[in-house]
Design a protein around this motif. Structure first.
Motif, PDB file in Angstrom:
ATOM      1  N   GLU A   1     -10.582  -1.472 -16.170  1.00 27.90           N
ATOM      2  CA  GLU A   1     -11.066  -1.821 -17.511  1.00 27.90           C
ATOM      3  C   GLU A   1     -12.433  -2.508 -17.473  1.00 27.90           C
ATOM      4  O   GLU A   1     -13.214  -2.404 -18.426  1.00 27.90           O
ATOM      5  N   ASN A   2     -12.727  -3.217 -16.381  1.00 28.36           N
ATOM      6  CA  ASN A   2     -13.964  -3.998 -16.303  1.00 28.36           C
ATOM      7  C   ASN A   2     -14.980  -3.417 -15.323  1.00 28.36           C
ATOM      8  O   ASN A   2     -15.942  -4.110 -14.955  1.00 28.36           O
ATOM      9  N   ASP A   3     -14.772  -2.158 -14.906  1.00 26.57           N
ATOM     10  CA  ASP A   3     -15.683  -1.494 -13.974  1.00 26.57           C
ATOM     11  C   ASP A   3     -15.958  -2.402 -12.769  1.00 26.57           C
ATOM     12  O   ASP A   3     -17.103  -2.597 -12.361  1.00 26.57           O
ATOM     13  N   SER A   4     -14.895  -2.954 -12.216  1.00 24.20           N
ATOM     14  CA  SER A   4     -15.001  -3.927 -11.141  1.00 24.20           C
ATOM     15  C   SER A   4     -14.265  -3.448  -9.896  1.00 24.20           C
ATOM     16  O   SER A   4     -13.643  -2.371  -9.907  1.00 24.20           O
ATOM     17  N   TYR A   5     -14.323  -4.257  -8.839  1.00 31.14           N
ATOM     18  CA  TYR A   5     -13.723  -3.864  -7.564  1.00 31.14           C
ATOM     19  C   TYR A   5     -12.848  -4.971  -7.003  1.00 31.14           C
ATOM     20  O   TYR A   5     -13.057  -6.149  -7.283  1.00 31.14           O
ATOM     21  N   ILE A   6     -11.870  -4.575  -6.199  1.00 29.87           N
ATOM     22  CA  ILE A   6     -10.949  -5.494  -5.553  1.00 29.87           C
ATOM     23  C   ILE A   6     -11.199  -5.434  -4.045  1.00 29.87           C
ATOM     24  O   ILE A   6     -11.185  -4.349  -3.458  1.00 29.87           O
ATOM     25  N   ILE A   7     -11.448  -6.581  -3.435  1.00 30.17           N
ATOM     26  CA  ILE A   7     -11.594  -6.664  -1.986  1.00 30.17           C
ATOM     27  C   ILE A   7     -10.262  -7.165  -1.440  1.00 30.17           C
ATOM     28  O   ILE A   7      -9.909  -8.331  -1.624  1.00 30.17           O
ATOM     29  N   GLU A   8      -9.511  -6.302  -0.786  1.00 26.44           N
ATOM     30  CA  GLU A   8      -8.188  -6.651  -0.272  1.00 26.44           C
ATOM     31  C   GLU A   8      -8.271  -7.019   1.205  1.00 26.44           C
ATOM     32  O   GLU A   8      -8.527  -6.170   2.053  1.00 26.44           O
ATOM     33  N   ASP A   9      -8.065  -8.288   1.510  1.00 26.26           N
ATOM     34  CA  ASP A   9      -8.025  -8.744   2.899  1.00 26.26           C
ATOM     35  C   ASP A   9      -6.569  -8.679   3.363  1.00 26.26           C
ATOM     36  O   ASP A   9      -5.733  -9.435   2.897  1.00 26.26           O
ATOM     37  N   ASP A  10      -6.291  -7.798   4.296  1.00 23.88           N
ATOM     38  CA  ASP A  10      -4.915  -7.540   4.746  1.00 23.88           C
ATOM     39  C   ASP A  10      -4.682  -8.162   6.120  1.00 23.88           C
ATOM     40  O   ASP A  10      -4.018  -7.581   6.974  1.00 23.88           O
ATOM     41  N   TYR A  11      -5.221  -9.383   6.304  1.00 23.23           N
ATOM     42  CA  TYR A  11      -5.398  -9.960   7.645  1.00 23.23           C
ATOM     43  C   TYR A  11      -4.105 -10.151   8.441  1.00 23.23           C
ATOM     44  O   TYR A  11      -4.122 -10.111   9.652  1.00 23.23           O
ATOM     45  N   ASP A  12      -2.970 -10.382   7.771  1.00 20.66           N
ATOM     46  CA  ASP A  12      -1.756 -10.793   8.495  1.00 20.66           C
ATOM     47  C   ASP A  12      -0.559  -9.915   8.144  1.00 20.66           C
ATOM     48  O   ASP A  12       0.577 -10.289   8.344  1.00 20.66           O
ATOM     49  N   SER A  13      -0.845  -8.730   7.620  1.00 23.82           N
ATOM     50  CA  SER A  13       0.223  -7.925   7.014  1.00 23.82           C
ATOM     51  C   SER A  13       1.206  -7.364   8.027  1.00 23.82           C
ATOM     52  O   SER A  13       2.387  -7.176   7.730  1.00 23.82           O
ATOM     53  N   GLU A  14       0.756  -7.093   9.241  1.00 21.34           N
ATOM     54  CA  GLU A  14       1.608  -6.400  10.210  1.00 21.34           C
ATOM     55  C   GLU A  14       2.624  -7.319  10.878  1.00 21.34           C
ATOM     56  O   GLU A  14       3.588  -6.839  11.477  1.00 21.34           O
ATOM     57  N   LEU A  15       2.414  -8.625  10.758  1.00 20.35           N
ATOM     58  CA  LEU A  15       3.262  -9.554  11.496  1.00 20.35           C
ATOM     59  C   LEU A  15       4.344 -10.170  10.623  1.00 20.35           C
ATOM     60  O   LEU A  15       4.665 -11.353  10.737  1.00 20.35           O
ATOM     61  N   ARG A  16       4.926  -9.363   9.741  1.00 18.08           N
ATOM     62  CA  ARG A  16       6.101  -9.793   8.985  1.00 18.08           C
ATOM     63  C   ARG A  16       7.333  -9.561   9.843  1.00 18.08           C
ATOM     64  O   ARG A  16       7.436  -8.575  10.555  1.00 18.08           O
TER      65      ARG A  16
END
Length: 462
Positions: A272-287
């Motif tokens: 809606e706001n012509d914007s972007y999301i920066i997704e830092d997935d730094y620790d996702s694999e260690l669940r």
């Protein structure tokens, strides 16, 4: 509601609980199971499907942590409101550039004073095997500089791995390799400027080095509070092109996970706001409980998410190889400017990592690491419970590498942090009121009871 009648394939390598998870998730997204409908009890579904209660519970827990369902005490599991989109009315004047209001958290990087290094965390023999093969059989490639975007072989392996492990579909030409998240963020700053985006929204509390980079590059900064469901989307700027930096799968300071419904809201805000999301997935694999949560990028169908990943926490810190996955439009812009930059990651290490992944060593390493770190987490919890339950509260254990503690000792967080690092354990200040994030991952498993007991004694002293 629709009957839960999954067709389970006995010949597939995918575990039964994930096949059931896939079936229920698909039914929710297709609208076949509606909001607030109750799922069958564990016992009833086990009876109708022939699966064990444990298998059903594993599937439900994965759906629960991702936000597809919710639970009611003494009642059961219900379908969550996955597709709701809340209105956002935050005026432009809420944009600020003052760093002081950003966060009370300090020193977000773990200290370098750690005395511990656990050799069981990484199999250097396999790494050396891959490196020797590159040196012996691919010598000619080492006489030339590395691709400014990163070695194609490594980018191809990353693309393949992201699809299998994080649900992210991308092409090698969308991936940019860099020496650490901070260098990647510098590249990203240049890209955003070229797209006339001069505002960033950052989690509060959040990752200080990234904030400092955007500040030093002249971006206006909006700090946005983080709650139990992650970033407060309603407080994001509207009608201004913005890049928002988030850690939706595991917020460093609170351990919060953004439910899938809120992820769709965030994607809707970006569109809606012509914007972007920066997704830092730094620790996702260690669940350690269930499988890793799918990336926000895996839900992105409008090319609004920039995905950041790193190998530092899963390999060894000195490797300093990070990457970002750009939307196609941004990848084309980077390709035009790539000639202005030199690749700062070692070509030999890039090629070694590519082979390490191609041979399956990396995947095997991740499985081993998750098992080892889960044992360490249990040992840390047991040690703090036994030695310091009278003044130490365990606040969060969802991170793969640290534990969040509230220490009621009368000491400041700065004092507690210094004492922890003097004892050889890096930490970060979460709150000034005695809340720390303690990095236990490098302590050898057998040493944890003595180390934690000694640290607890130090904290207890006046």
């Amino acid at each position: 509601m629709k009957a839960i009648m999954p067709v389970l394939d006995e010949n597939r390598k995918r575990p039964y609980y994930l096949q059931l998870y896939d079936y229920i998730k698909r039914s929710i997204l297709n609208g076949e199971i509606m909001k607030d409908e109750k799922l069958p009890s564990l016992r009833n579904l086990a009876r109708s499907t022939g699966l064990s209660i444990t298998t059903i519970e594993q599937a439900y827990n994965q759906l629960l942590v991702e936000g597809y369902i919710y639970s009611k005490a003494q009642s059961g599991y219900y379908i969550d409101d996955v597709f709701s989109h809340l209105s956002r009315t935050v005026p432009p004047e809420n944009i600020i550039s003052s760093p002081e209001v950003y966060s009370s958290a300090k020193n977000t990087q773990p200290g370098s004073a750690s005395l511990y290094c656990d050799p069981d965390c990484f199999d250097f023999n396999k790494w050396k095997k891959c490196m020797n093969k590159i040196i012996n059989e691919y010598t000619s490639t080492l006489f030339f500089e590395s691709d400014p975007q990163g070695e194609l072989g490594l980018r191809a392996e990353i693309a393949r791995y992201l699809y299998m492990s994080r649900g992210v579909s991308c092409r090698p030409e969308q991936i940019v390799i860099g020496a650490g998240t901070q260098q990647i963020t510098n590249h990203l700053s240049t890209l955003l400027r070229k797209m006339n985006i001069e505002h960033v929204a950052l989690e509060n509390p959040g990752y200080l080095p990234v904030r400092n980079i955007f500040r030093d590059r002249g971006f206006a900064i909006t700090p946005v509070d983080v709650g139990r469901d992650g970033l407060t989307i309603e407080k994001l700027p509207t009608n201004i092109r913005t890049a928002v930096y988030v850690t939706p799968s595991n917020h460093m300071f609170t351990g919060s996970v953004m439910p899938v419904g809120r992820r769709y809201e965030l994607l809707n805000w970006a569109s809606e706001n012509d914007s972007y999301i920066i997704e830092d997935d730094y620790d996702s694999e260690l669940r350690y409980f269930g499988r890793p949560i799918p990336a926000l990028k895996s839900l992105d169908h409008e090319q609004r998410v920039i995905y950041l990943g790193s190998f530092s926490s899963t390999l060894f810190a000195a490797i300093r190889i990070s990457y970002m996955v750009l939307p196609s439009e941004m990848a084309a812009i980077f390709a035009d400017m790539a000639g202005d930059y030199s690749q700062t990651c070692s070509k030999l290490e890039q090629l070694t990592l590519a082979m390490f992944m191609e041979t399956g060593y990396y995947q095997t390493h991740i499985k081993k690491l998750r098992k080892l770190y889960s044992q360490k987490l249990s040992a840390v919890i047991d040690a703090f419970t036994e030695a310091g339950s009278d003044f130490i509260n365990i606040k969060n254990t969802s991170s793969g590498i640290n534990i969040i503690l509230e220490i009621n000792s009368g000491k400041t967080s700065e004092q507690l942090k210094k004492e922890a690092e003097k004892a050889g354990i890096p930490s970060i200040i979460i709150k000034d009121s005695g809340v720390l994030g303690l990095y236990y991952n490098q302590i050898p498993l057998a040493a944890i009871p003595d180390v934690i007991t000694r640290l607890t004694d130090i904290w207890r002293r006046s």
